[in-house]
Design a protein around this motif. Structure first.
Motif, short mmCIF file in Angstrom:
data_model
loop_
_atom_site.label_atom_id
_atom_site.label_comp_id
_atom_site.label_asym_id
_atom_site.label_seq_id
_atom_site.Cartn_x
_atom_site.Cartn_y
_atom_site.Cartn_z
N ARG A 161 -49.39 -14.56 11.27
CA ARG A 161 -49.41 -13.48 10.30
C ARG A 161 -48.09 -13.52 9.53
NH1 ARG A 161 -49.42 -8.69 14.26
NH2 ARG A 161 -48.02 -10.20 15.27
N ASN A 218 -60.76 -14.92 10.19
CA ASN A 218 -60.39 -14.32 8.90
C ASN A 218 -61.57 -13.62 8.24
OD1 ASN A 218 -57.74 -15.02 9.09
ND2 ASN A 218 -57.82 -16.71 7.66
N LEU A 221 -61.92 -10.23 10.01
CA LEU A 221 -60.88 -9.28 9.62
C LEU A 221 -61.11 -8.78 8.19
CD1 LEU A 221 -57.74 -11.04 11.13
CD2 LEU A 221 -59.07 -9.15 12.09
N LYS A 224 -63.85 -6.23 8.25
CA LYS A 224 -63.43 -4.94 8.80
C LYS A 224 -62.63 -4.14 7.77
CE LYS A 224 -61.71 -2.98 13.12
NZ LYS A 224 -61.09 -3.26 14.45
N ILE A 225 -61.75 -4.83 7.04
CA ILE A 225 -60.97 -4.16 6.00
C ILE A 225 -61.89 -3.64 4.90
CG2 ILE A 225 -59.23 -4.49 4.20
CD1 ILE A 225 -58.00 -6.67 6.06
N LYS A 258 -57.31 -1.33 14.68
CA LYS A 258 -56.64 -2.36 13.89
C LYS A 258 -57.50 -2.78 12.71
CE LYS A 258 -53.70 -4.32 17.51
NZ LYS A 258 -53.32 -5.55 18.26
N PHE A 259 -56.85 -2.97 11.58
CA PHE A 259 -57.51 -3.38 10.33
C PHE A 259 -58.49 -2.33 9.83
CE2 PHE A 259 -55.65 -7.26 11.76
CZ PHE A 259 -55.34 -7.96 10.60
N PHE A 266 -57.06 -6.42 0.75
CA PHE A 266 -56.29 -7.58 1.19
C PHE A 266 -56.04 -8.55 0.05
CE2 PHE A 266 -60.81 -8.34 2.30
CZ PHE A 266 -61.07 -9.50 1.59
N ASN A 301 -63.44 -5.58 -1.91
CA ASN A 301 -62.00 -5.75 -1.97
C ASN A 301 -61.49 -5.73 -3.41
OD1 ASN A 301 -59.51 -6.34 -0.43
ND2 ASN A 301 -59.52 -8.25 -1.59
N LYS A 333 -48.17 -8.00 1.00
CA LYS A 333 -47.99 -7.19 2.20
C LYS A 333 -46.50 -7.01 2.43
CE LYS A 333 -48.43 -9.05 6.27
NZ LYS A 333 -48.92 -9.75 7.47
#
Length: 443
Positions: A161, A218, A221, A224-225, A258-259, A266, A301, A333
């Motif tokens: 990360r 990936n 994740l 999920k975001i 998380k996430f 993202f 996104n 980020k």
């Protein structure tokens, strides 16, 4: 293969992954030679300067150089002569509008290294590649290397990360290796023997499964975001609060917290291009419907960026022309200077194109942002960025921004209006200081 503590390693590619890998392996006691075709980058590293921001990396590079365990070169012949194990850590950017991965750097690394491999050698890829790439490269390596079949290739994807690259290299949560070669497995186990001794899981799979692990992780994740950001869209219309919703979901141990941070979404050099490359590869394999949901993940996104712009436009009365907009954040980020596919810079550039005077501040990414977007204005401090602003947009959740004093900033702006694109602030606290506060997924 030599004993673990005497094994010498070359790291091909000295970007975020390669430079971090090389410095950490030197810290673990290995002799390491970092290789890159970019002479300017190699000269920087030789002088102890890291060409990007990664917390904790610069001291490790300096330590490795001082001890003599870490060196850098542009010579593939030198790397082949030096190392027992070669790690491929080059980039695989998005190639074109199809979303497919550009494998030219990976192919070039194998093509330029292989002719110099005159003795039995182990080459291990760490780059993120489409499934099926490693098997092709293994055949290519054996065909081009003088050592022939004694030049063996495995694949061990990285799970770093950005902002935590040193920690994730020295203390990974798992090590995955794709190989059917005992010699490749022995070499990679030797590389991470301290971590394995400490109980870090070491999974050996076939090449194809190892390649899929990274892109599948990936994709999950990213999904999920985008899921919680889809809930933010619903929450805004329904009058709900997505932050409270996310908290409630987090207590379900099947889901976890998380996430589940709703916000601008993202970006960076991994998630966006990896899910697009995954979809492109699925299409090539004839299983495109299996990953069709990722198209909506990507679309959700991207919509977060447009929605952030809409909220800012509403706050200033319906149009940006002639307005002064402060953007806090340029990196995709916090704890990074990476601006690849940065949502913050995308929003800033779009608002500027709509007629606003946009001033950007970021603690680490200003130099890169100036190069990519010279049309924007830049400030060297948060105070400088918000001076006389009609609206402030918090778009990268650096600690400096999360901990900002609303009273202090309120005395600098023209209007106390803020769009919290990362849901990083306490709305009650900011509203108590006279700010009009808006955030994605909240009333």
């Amino acid at each position: 293969m030599v004993e673990a503590d005497r094994m010498r390693v070359s790291v091909i590619g000295t970007g975020y992954l390669g430079a971090t890998t090389a410095a950490c392996l030197a810290e673990l006691g290995f002799e390491v030679l970092g290789l890159d075709v970019d002479e300017a980058k190699i000269e920087m590293l030789r002088s102890g300067r890291v060409p990007f921001f990664e917390p904790g990396l610069a001291p490790l590079v300096a330590s490795g150089l001082e001890s003599g365990r870490l060196r850098f070169t542009t010579s593939f012949a030198e790397a082949a002569e030096f190392a027992d194990l070669h790690l491929i850590c080059v980039g695989t950017p998005q190639k074109d509008e199809s979303g497919a991965a550009d494998l030219s750097y990976v192919n070039s690394a194998v093509d330029r290294l292989a002719p110099h491999l005159t003795r039995p050698s182990v080459v291990v890829g760490r780059s993120t590649v489409p499934v099926g790439t490693a098997a092709t490269l293994a055949a290519r390596l054996a065909a081009l290397a003088p050592a022939g079949a004694e030049a063996e290739l495995g694949w061990s994807p990285e799970f770093l990360r950005e902002g935590f690259g040193v920690e994730d290299t020295l203390r990974p949560n798992r090590i995955v290796l794709g190989t059917d070669s005992p010699r490749v497995e022995k070499a990679v186990r030797a590389l991470w023997h301290r971590q394995v001794d400490e109980g870090i899981p070491f999974l050996v799979t076939d090449l194809q499964t190892a390649e899929l692990v990274k892109v599948a992780a990936n994709a999950f994740l990213a999904t999920k975001i985008s899921f919680i950001n889809a809930m933010a869209e619903v929450s805004e219309v329904a009058g709900a609060d997505v932050i409270q919703l996310a908290e409630a979901l987090s207590f379900d141990d099947r889901i976890g917290g998380k996430f589940l941070g709703p916000g601008l979404g993202f970006g960076g050099g991994c998630l966006p291009k990896d899910i697009r490359a995954f979809m492109a590869r699925a299409d090539e394999l004839g299983v495109e419907p299996a990953l069709s949901f990722l198209r909506e993940v990507d679309a959700i996104n991207q919509r977060r960026r447009a929605r952030t712009i809409d909220i800012a436009r509403q706050l200033i009365g319906g149009g940006f022309a002639g307005s002064r907009v402060a953007v806090l954040g340029a990196a995709f980020k916090p704890n990074s200077d990476d601006i690849r596919d940065s949502p913050a810079l995308d929003v800033a550039a779009t608002i500027a194109s709509l007629g606003a005077q946009v001033t950007v501040y970021d603690p680490a990414a200003l130099e890169r942002a100036r190069e990519a977007h010279p049309e924007l204005n830049y400030a060297d401090s948060m105070r400088g960025a918000v001076a006389d602003a009609d609206v402030v947009l918090l778009l990268t959740e650096w600690a400096e921004f999360r901990e900002a004093d609303p009273e202090e900033l309120g005395g600098l702006v023209a209007r106390r209006r803020i769009v919290d694109g990362r849901n990083a602030l306490d709305p009650t606290f900011w509203r108590a200081s006279g700010w009009t506060y808006r955030a994605l997924g909240r009333q």
